[in-house]
Design an enzyme around this catalytic site. Structure first.
Site, PDB file in Angstrom:
ATOM      1  N   LYS A 118       0.868  -1.187   0.000  1.00 17.22           N
ATOM      2  CA  LYS A 118       0.000   0.000   0.000  1.00 17.22           C
ATOM      3  C   LYS A 118       0.901   1.232   0.000  1.00 17.22           C
ATOM      4  O   LYS A 118       1.751   1.374   0.892  1.00 17.22           O
ATOM      5  CB  LYS A 118      -0.883  -0.031   1.255  1.00 17.22           C
ATOM      6  CG  LYS A 118      -1.870   1.103   1.375  1.00 17.22           C
ATOM      7  CD  LYS A 118      -2.863   0.811   2.504  1.00 17.22           C
ATOM      8  CE  LYS A 118      -3.737   2.005   2.809  1.00 17.22           C
ATOM      9  NZ  LYS A 118      -4.691   1.726   3.894  1.00 17.22           N
ATOM     10  N   ASP A 257     -16.315   0.167  -0.033  1.00  8.78           N
ATOM     11  CA  ASP A 257     -15.030  -0.351  -0.534  1.00  8.78           C
ATOM     12  C   ASP A 257     -14.110  -0.723   0.622  1.00  8.78           C
ATOM     13  O   ASP A 257     -13.059  -1.327   0.400  1.00  8.78           O
ATOM     14  CB  ASP A 257     -14.340   0.672  -1.450  1.00  8.78           C
ATOM     15  CG  ASP A 257     -14.219   2.037  -0.806  1.00  8.78           C
ATOM     16  OD1 ASP A 257     -15.264   2.609  -0.462  1.00  8.78           O
ATOM     17  OD2 ASP A 257     -13.089   2.526  -0.636  1.00  8.78           O
TER      18      ASP A 257
END
Ligand code: AMP
Ligand code: MG
Length: 491
Positions: A118, A257
């Site tokens: 990430k 999400d």
């Protein structure tokens, strides 16, 4: 093969990438964008053992190449996943804008984990973002996700944070970083929403079958796969939010999400733990309406599950009206399921065995007293467990004393021993949570290259249900001056 790539393989990666074999519309094949000067900020040795990775066979320089994505393992197959999401109620097509899954690693017990970087650079889903992440928010995800894990709450985990040696521009220039996130998978409610929104029914079916194979093989041979899948995710997610309510965790950005179908907590942005009990607590600076306040979390969980149910409609029944009716009924089972299991959780927090008609009012009376008196959520239960550190004048309050008498009477029903109740309470009431000021203190030091506070904090967070001399300073809420604690998304 050069020396570096040999070293990289030697830590024991065992990739078996299945998601990358799904249809191309569901992903983008993109590699991490190399960074200037990677260096290790923090490594999770416990987690590496659970993954059967041996980080000791290479030095930190090689590890920083590995966990920045500057050099990729041979069998990795990097993808950014496509998904959509309702963000604060508004539907948007999203996708991994700053992350890539480098592959699925299998442990020796054959457990499958997504390994995701990430902050790994831009992807076709980046929209206007730079694809990068800052050190503070990545370390924050590391701390809180590990805290959740040790609290026994399903969560993605954090294997490493690497500093990139690059600056990311936010409101101020910040140190760049990449987090290695480990997850059961990164399939979200929003992944299903993406396929229904793009009218891709064939792939919707593929994703459903894939998700069932990967997470819920037990329901594989049942009649109505989509419906049973929905029921399973409803059960997983309601249990998850009850766990959050148990420890006072506020996720802060429960967009669709950010809700997994595996039932793991994911995407630690502006999350934080509540100190004094106030059901309306919101920490996130952008949650102006309190959509994701402590008290709203179960309702939002149901709202998000309704978006999943909507996405599954074509697979539930060919007759749309019938499918909607079935999905609605199934979804409405959430309320009863939640209430029953929340009550059961609260009974455990109070050490209550069996069920008595007045239990609910006993529970709500305590919560309302805590709210009115700004009592610390965690420490009130510690006080009831006779943990001396939680002693506080607030518990000499008359209303509290009379509530406590009722509670003690309820405990004594059927000759129950307090010892037994205490054992039950100790199994669900943490003594240690990541207190906001302790997290901030650790992050500030880390920003100044001092990793000692963060390492100390994480050590303490590993035993949240045990009291030790050395952890008492971690047991208290922030000093009065810190009360207006605010968190930021850090994107
Ligand atoms: P989050 O708030 O972290 O759940 O992110 C919401 C969406 O924005 C996801 O699709 C992210 O991939 C994307 N995103 C967040 N930050 C960035 C960034 N710096 N660059 C590109 N995309 C981002
Ligand atoms: Mg997200």
């Amino acid at each position: 093969m050069n020396k570096t790539s040999v070293d990289i393989e030697s830590i024991g990666w065992h990739f078996d990438n299945t998601y990358s074999r799904l249809p191309d519309t569901m992903l983008s094949r993109i590699r991490p964008v190399p960074v200037k000067k990677p260096s290790i900020a923090i490594l999770n040795h416990e987690l590496s053992k659970e993954l059967d990775l041996d980080l000791s066979v290479v030095n930190d320089d090689v590890l920083s190449l590995i966990f920045s994505g500057n050099v990729l393992p041979d069998k990795s197959n990097c993808i950014a996943q496509a998904y959509a999401g309702h963000q604060f109620g508004h539907f948007t097509i999203l996708g991994d804008g700053r992350a890539v899954v480098i592959g699925e690693h299998l442990s020796k017990k054959n457990q499958r984990f997504d390994i995701q970087f990430k902050g790994s650079g831009q992807t076709p889903f980046s929209r206007n973002g730079d694809g990068r992440a800052a050190l503070g928010p990545m370390l924050r995800e590391y701390i809180i996700s590990e805290a959740m894990h040790y609290l026994g709450i399903p969560t993605t985990r954090s294997l490493a944070v690497v500093k990139t040696g690059e600056t990311v521009m936010r409101e101020t220039p910040l140190q760049g970083a990449i987090l290695t996130r480990v997850a059961a998978s990164h399939i979200r409610v929003g992944t299903f929403q993406y396929l229904i929104a793009t009218n891709n029914e064939e792939n919707l079916k593929t994703l459903l079958n894939y998700s069932i194979d990967r997470h819920y093989p037990d329901i594989k041979n049942t009649d109505n796969l989509a419906l049973n899948f929905l029921k399973t995710v409803i059960s997983k997610q309601s249990k998850l939010v009850i766990d959050w309510m148990r420890v006072g965790f506020i996720h802060g950005v429960m967009n669709t999400d950010n809700m997994t179908i595996s039932g793991e907590t994911i995407d630690y942005g502006p999350c934080a733990f509540m100190d004094d009990y106030n059901p309306e607590t919101v920490f996130s600076s952008i949650d102006l309406q309190g959509r994701y306040s402590f008290f709203n979390q179960p309702g939002i969980t149901k709202w998000n599950l309704a978006r999943l149910a909507e996405s599954l409609i074509p697979l539930i029944d060919n007759n749309k009206d019938k499918a909607i009716k079935i999905a609605t009924e199934t979804l409405n089972s959430f309320d009863e399921f939640y209430k029953k299991n929340w009550l059961s959780m609260m009974r455990k927090k109070l050490g209550l065995f069996g069920e008595e008609p007045n239990d609910e009012s006993l529970i709500f009376n305590l919560l309302s007293w805590m709210n009115q008196n700004k009592a610390d959520y965690t420490n009130t239960f510690c006080f009831l467990m006779n943990e001396n550190f939680a002693s506080n004048d607030i518990y000499k309050n008359q209303d509290f004393m009379s509530w406590k008498k009722k509670w003690q009477n309820r405990l004594n029903i059927k000759n129950n021993s307090f010892e037994k109740s205490l054992k039950l309470m100790r199994s669900v009431n943490p003594l240690i949570i990541p207190r906001n000021h302790k997290v901030e203190e650790a992050l500030e030091a880390a920003n100044n290259n001092n990793l000692n506070p963060i390492n100390n904090l994480i050590e303490i967070l590993k035993n949240p249900y045990q009291i030790q001399e050395k952890n008492s300073e971690y047991c208290y809420p922030s000093p009065e001056s810190d009360k207006k604690y605010q968190t930021f998304c850090g994107t």
